[in-house]
Design a protein around this motif. Structure first.
Motif, PDB file in Angstrom:
ATOM      1  N   GLU B 120      41.055  40.911  38.822  1.00 20.03           N
ATOM      2  CA  GLU B 120      41.364  42.255  38.316  1.00 20.03           C
ATOM      3  C   GLU B 120      40.142  43.145  38.518  1.00 20.03           C
ATOM      4  N   VAL B 121      39.804  43.373  39.756  1.00 20.33           N
ATOM      5  CA  VAL B 121      38.608  44.174  40.044  1.00 20.33           C
ATOM      6  C   VAL B 121      38.864  45.128  41.197  1.00 20.33           C
ATOM      7  N   GLU B 122      38.140  46.213  41.202  1.00 17.62           N
ATOM      8  CA  GLU B 122      38.128  47.097  42.354  1.00 17.62           C
ATOM      9  C   GLU B 122      36.658  47.366  42.648  1.00 17.62           C
ATOM     10  N   LEU B 123      36.277  47.243  43.901  1.00 14.43           N
ATOM     11  CA  LEU B 123      34.865  47.316  44.252  1.00 14.43           C
ATOM     12  C   LEU B 123      34.572  48.475  45.180  1.00 14.43           C
ATOM     13  N   ILE B 124      33.323  48.921  45.141  1.00 14.51           N
ATOM     14  CA  ILE B 124      32.832  49.843  46.162  1.00 14.51           C
ATOM     15  C   ILE B 124      31.565  49.248  46.743  1.00 14.51           C
TER      16      ILE B 124
END
Lengths: 281, 248
Positions: B120-124
């Motif tokens: 459950e992650v969103e990365l940049i």
């Protein structure tokens, strides 16, 4: 799950395993072939390889100086005239190395990375003692090679932010470390002569500039009596590397600054070849 | 033996995507913007110990939203990947593109593997270049897609509404104070159109990848006093030397 370990594709499990903040430990478990200490050499063989020679260091008021000559020798041959043996380890420490050049430079790269890796993973820097201990581990892992003539003996110097002063650590081939409380230290083939010179010239409460001059004097004396140490090379304009570490961080003296110190010492030695004289009593 | 229920692959994937999306939407957002001298990261985060924005390598930084233990794991994996690559080749051979690729593969494999729950992650992942044309920003979603972003990107709770707001107002060559103000205005907006909240420096985590930095490592956190001065519009604070980076 262990599909593609080759570098493209999913990160292998070792990368995502929580635990160590040490890059060395990670290499040891994931890619041991990359660790320099792991290489096996045939028994009873000594290898000839370029050796770096003399490193000197001195504490002054507000910091520490670490300096090294530029010569690398292989037997009686000068292998390199402009070798660099003093490197920043991180922002507040530096390491100077005597011994087998190839291994030493690899060890420094790994040491720099070890400190940076810890800082990135933990979000904080290692204590000064902690850094010194990491270096111990690395030298110890090189012991087998040291016994075959490929020793690496560093000096670790830096500014301890907690104590607010410069500190020097010296090592032996087994990784044994000792803090130099006298305020100055030397390692490498010319170290005996350099130490002798510093013993007579060093005093507490020096300024950074005086300490820099002191180390160049000591290197001059080392080069005077030890064939493996290089003195100031006026013809080629190759002068020692002198670095200062203070509260403001690591700084390598510019070429002009070192040239000025080295030239004034050489000029003075034209009059007095043995350098400055200490009083008898 | 009982017969398992049949679930169509489309439905299974949609369920997983929904699960991950919900986890991410619960958290506060992170904004990443380009400005004249590099890339600025602004996160709403009251913790000084648990970072949402971190350094990966010389020119590469990482920002994440979602479940802390999962993105922390990915961050450590990224640092190890970058350091190992830089050690085996050269520091110049570590790129954001390579790292984004590895993250995409990792997230994608986990997403479609039946035995694991999706992250459950969103990365940049962002890399600062020599000029602003060389800056790179990649956004990674839990299913392993990579989106090559420009100028301004938002991940987390109200990503869409903040993203629109920033998209309309961002322009090339913003100063650091302007970029910071824009990012904070975006984060403070109420998605339902109410009055914006006020965000104090204590509620923000700010870091930059500054190409003007002389050091090899371009990442720098902006903390305490310097952050307050920048937020109040003091342009001269942008060039201040690292304050407190050694004692934190």
């Amino acid at each position: 799950m262990e599909a593609n370990l080759s570098g493209t594709g999913r990160l292998p499990a070792a990368f995502l395993t929580p635990g160590s903040s040490s890059f060395l430990d990670f290499l040891d478990s994931h890619a041991p072939q990359l660790l320099p200490g792991r290489r096996q050499l045939p028994e009873g063989l000594t290898i000839e390889a370029p050796h770096g020679t003399t490193i000197v260091s001195a504490v002054f008021d507000g910091g520490v100086v670490l300096a090294g000559d530029r010569r690398a020798t292989m037997g009686n041959v000068i292998a390199q005239r402009d070798m660099e043996k003093v490197f920043p380890a991180d922002e507040y420490s530096a390491v100077g190395i005597a011994g087998t050049a190839g291994l030493a430079i690899e060890m420094v790269r790994l040491f720099q990375l070890e400190l940076e890796h810890y800082e990135k993973i933990e979000g904080t820097v290692l204590s000064f003692e902690g850094k010194a201990n990491r270096l111990t581990t690395m030298i110890r892992s090189n012991l087998a090679m040291a016994m075959q003539g490929l020793a690496v003996v560093p000096v670790f110097a830096g500014y301890d932010l907690d104590l607010g002063r410069g500190r020097i650590f010296t090592y032996d081939v087994t990784g044994g470390r000792s803090e130099e409380r006298a305020g100055f230290a030397a390692t490498g083939s010319g170290s005996v002569f350099a130490r002798g010179a510093m013993k007579k010239l060093y005093h507490e409460g020096m300024t950074g500039e005086q300490a820099a001059t002191l180390t160049v004097q000591a290197l001059y004396d080392a080069a005077d009596d030890d064939s493996a140490t290089g003195g100031p090379d006026l013809a080629r304009k190759i002068f020692p590397i002198v670095t200062l570490i203070t509260e403001d961080g690591f700084r390598r003296l510019s070429e002009e600054e070192v040239t000025e110190i080295a030239v004034s010492i050489t000029d003075q030695r034209r009059e007095h070849p043995n350098g400055p004289q200490a009083p008898l009593l | 033996m009982s017969t398992p229920f049949y679930v169509s692959p489309q439905q299974a994937m949609a369920d997983r995507a929904e699960y991950a999306r919900k986890g991410i939407a619960r958290g506060r957002s992170v904004v990443v913007l380009t400005y004249a001298d590099g890339i600025v990261f602004v996160a709403e985060n009251t913790s000084r110990a648990l970072h949402k924005v971190s350094e990966i390598y010389d020119k590469i930084a990482f920002a994440a939203v979602g479940r802390y233990n999962e993105f922390e794991n990915l961050r450590i994996g990224g640092v190890r990947y970058a350091d190992l690559r830089g050690y085996s080749y050269d520091r110049a051979d570590v790129t954001a593109r390579g790292l984004a690729n590895v993250y995409a593969q990792t997230l994608g494999t986990i997403f479609s593997s039946v035995g694991e729950k999706p992250y459950e992650v969103e990365l940049i992942v962002a890399e600062v270049g020599r000029t602003d044309a060389d800056d790179q920003i990649y956004r990674l979603t839990p299913d392993g897609s990579v989106v090559d972003e420009k100028n301004a990107v938002v991940v987390g709770g109200n990503a869409d509404s903040i993203g629109n707001y920033l998209g309309q107002r961002h322009r090339a060559g913003l100063s650091l104070t302007e970029a910071l103000k824009l990012a904070v205005d975006g984060l403070a907006r109420d998605p339902n159109g109410g009055t914006p909240r006020t965000l104090t420096p204590e509620q923000l985590e700010v870091a930059v990848l500054d190409r003007q930095r002389v050091q090899q490592r371009k990442f720098k956190r902006i903390l305490g006093g310097q952050l307050s001065r920048l937020l109040s519009g003091d342009e001269s604070a942008a060039t201040e030397e690292d304050e407190g980076t050694t004692t934190e």
